[in-house]
Design a protein around this motif. Sequence first.
Motif, PDB file in Angstrom:
ATOM      1  N   SER A  44      75.742  64.758  61.591  1.00  0.00           N
ATOM      2  CA  SER A  44      77.144  64.605  60.964  1.00  0.00           C
ATOM      3  C   SER A  44      76.958  63.097  60.630  1.00  0.00           C
ATOM      4  N   ASN A  45      76.543  61.874  61.731  1.00  0.00           N
ATOM      5  CA  ASN A  45      76.464  60.745  61.560  1.00  0.00           C
ATOM      6  C   ASN A  45      75.274  60.263  60.843  1.00  0.00           C
ATOM      7  N   ASN A  72      84.615  57.081  60.514  1.00  0.00           N
ATOM      8  CA  ASN A  72      83.694  57.126  59.407  1.00  0.00           C
ATOM      9  C   ASN A  72      83.912  55.973  58.385  1.00  0.00           C
ATOM     10  N   TRP A  76      75.867  68.558  66.657  1.00  0.00           N
ATOM     11  CA  TRP A  76      76.395  68.420  65.093  1.00  0.00           C
ATOM     12  C   TRP A  76      77.078  67.139  64.945  1.00  0.00           C
ATOM     13  N   GLN A  77      77.409  66.286  66.135  1.00  0.00           N
ATOM     14  CA  GLN A  77      77.864  64.859  65.771  1.00  0.00           C
ATOM     15  C   GLN A  77      76.816  64.020  65.507  1.00  0.00           C
ATOM     16  N   ASN A  87      90.259  65.585  63.177  1.00  0.00           N
ATOM     17  CA  ASN A  87      89.873  65.212  61.845  1.00  0.00           C
ATOM     18  C   ASN A  87      90.266  63.943  61.395  1.00  0.00           C
ATOM     19  N   GLU A 146      88.183  61.260  63.093  1.00  0.00           N
ATOM     20  CA  GLU A 146      86.814  61.181  62.492  1.00  0.00           C
ATOM     21  C   GLU A 146      86.602  60.506  61.072  1.00  0.00           C
ATOM     22  N   ILE A 199      76.241  60.905  56.885  1.00  0.00           N
ATOM     23  CA  ILE A 199      77.057  59.860  56.615  1.00  0.00           C
ATOM     24  C   ILE A 199      76.496  58.576  56.160  1.00  0.00           C
TER      25      ILE A 199
END
Length: 430
Positions: free
Chosen positions: A295-296, A186, A291-292, A179, A182, A299
């Motif tokens: 998620s990107n 980010n 998922w990755q 976490n 990540e 963001i």
Amino acid sequence: MVLNDMAKKKEMSDAFTYHYEVNAANQLVALFWCDGLMKKNYHMFGDIVAFDSTYNTNRYCMIFTPFTGKDNHGKPVTFTAGLVCNKKTGAFGWLFKHFVEDEFEEEWNGVVERYELEDVNWLNTLYEYRQMWIPAYFRDFPLGSMIRTTSISELENSFYKNFMKPRANLAELYLNFNNALEFQRNARTKLDYNNATVVPILATKLAFEKHASTIYTDSMFRKIQEEIVDGNDRCRVLGFSSTDMVDTYKLGDSRRNSEYCDSRWMKTPLAKTVHGQFDATVDTRSTVDDWQTVSNQGISLFYDFLRRFETDIDVLRAFVGGLEELGHSLQAGTPPTSAFEKRRMIEEFYGMLRPEVLEVHHPDVVKTKGHASNSASRLISKREKAIKEATRPLRRCKACDELGHHDSRNCPMLKEIAKEKELRKGKRKC
């Protein structure tokens, strides 16, 4: 669970690397891991590597050591992470040999075999004195702020302390580390996005200041801009004009001038590796899943709309309110879980499956300084001692015939008498 998850990541991405060691009782004593993006960051920003082996953050008191550096924004970046017992600190030497020296040995041997240089004496002598290469290589290297490696480690430890708990087990530590990593990535994605979309405010009309703003990251450009402004002011004092500085810049075009720029602090698309080469075709993600990717995308969309609406506070409030309403509506549609799904929930929380057969066991829980296994051996404060003495019953001393919390063995009156006798003996000797 941790090792199985790492094995799964290794199957999904060849760039993921991990290594662990166990003792005779199959207890974990050392663990190191890094993914493809960590390796890429090392090739890009690994000219200086800092690590601190004094940071403990788990119930087994295994030393958690992140190997870190600075990226092109001047922010800490993680290259790899390790866990070792207090008796296995020598494993850090293995880490460097495995991730750095082995790669160098393979490349060197490959060149020697390819060009048949085995019998070249001066080349063999050069290889024998390879420990002297680094001082020579860094003689003209502009280290800048990166030379203070201790502050880099302290800053990184402070960052990880916000995510990790001192009494966490290994699965929790591994989850919290992911976490934190990540979050770090980010934050760098946000900085890269700002560098690509935001135009910095120029302080002069000089062409090379505008050129610097297009190639350097915002954090480095602000430092360069201060030097440009200071140099411009000095030139005016000495009688030179801005036109003279522009003519000097025009002696070479921007492409040739870029050759003299430090690639280390350029914007991410322009930055080059500081050492070695990195295969761009290697997947740098630790896991190859949807998922990755989603998620990107989320963001990037968030920061894109945030930048668009930052000038209108009403629209920005509506945007945040819409996100909150959408989140609540999606959460309300999630069905409640039953008590029978506890194990599945735990596995989903950690992101790892619990194995049926345990081959590697966790280390013994180490008692830290000041910690006791029972209340009897716990250190008692002066206040607690005073309260305990006050509650004890009084008894009569046979020496002084007074009621108190002492007897003839530790009577204060006898101690005073003995002290006076010692003083008299000393005076007689004098």
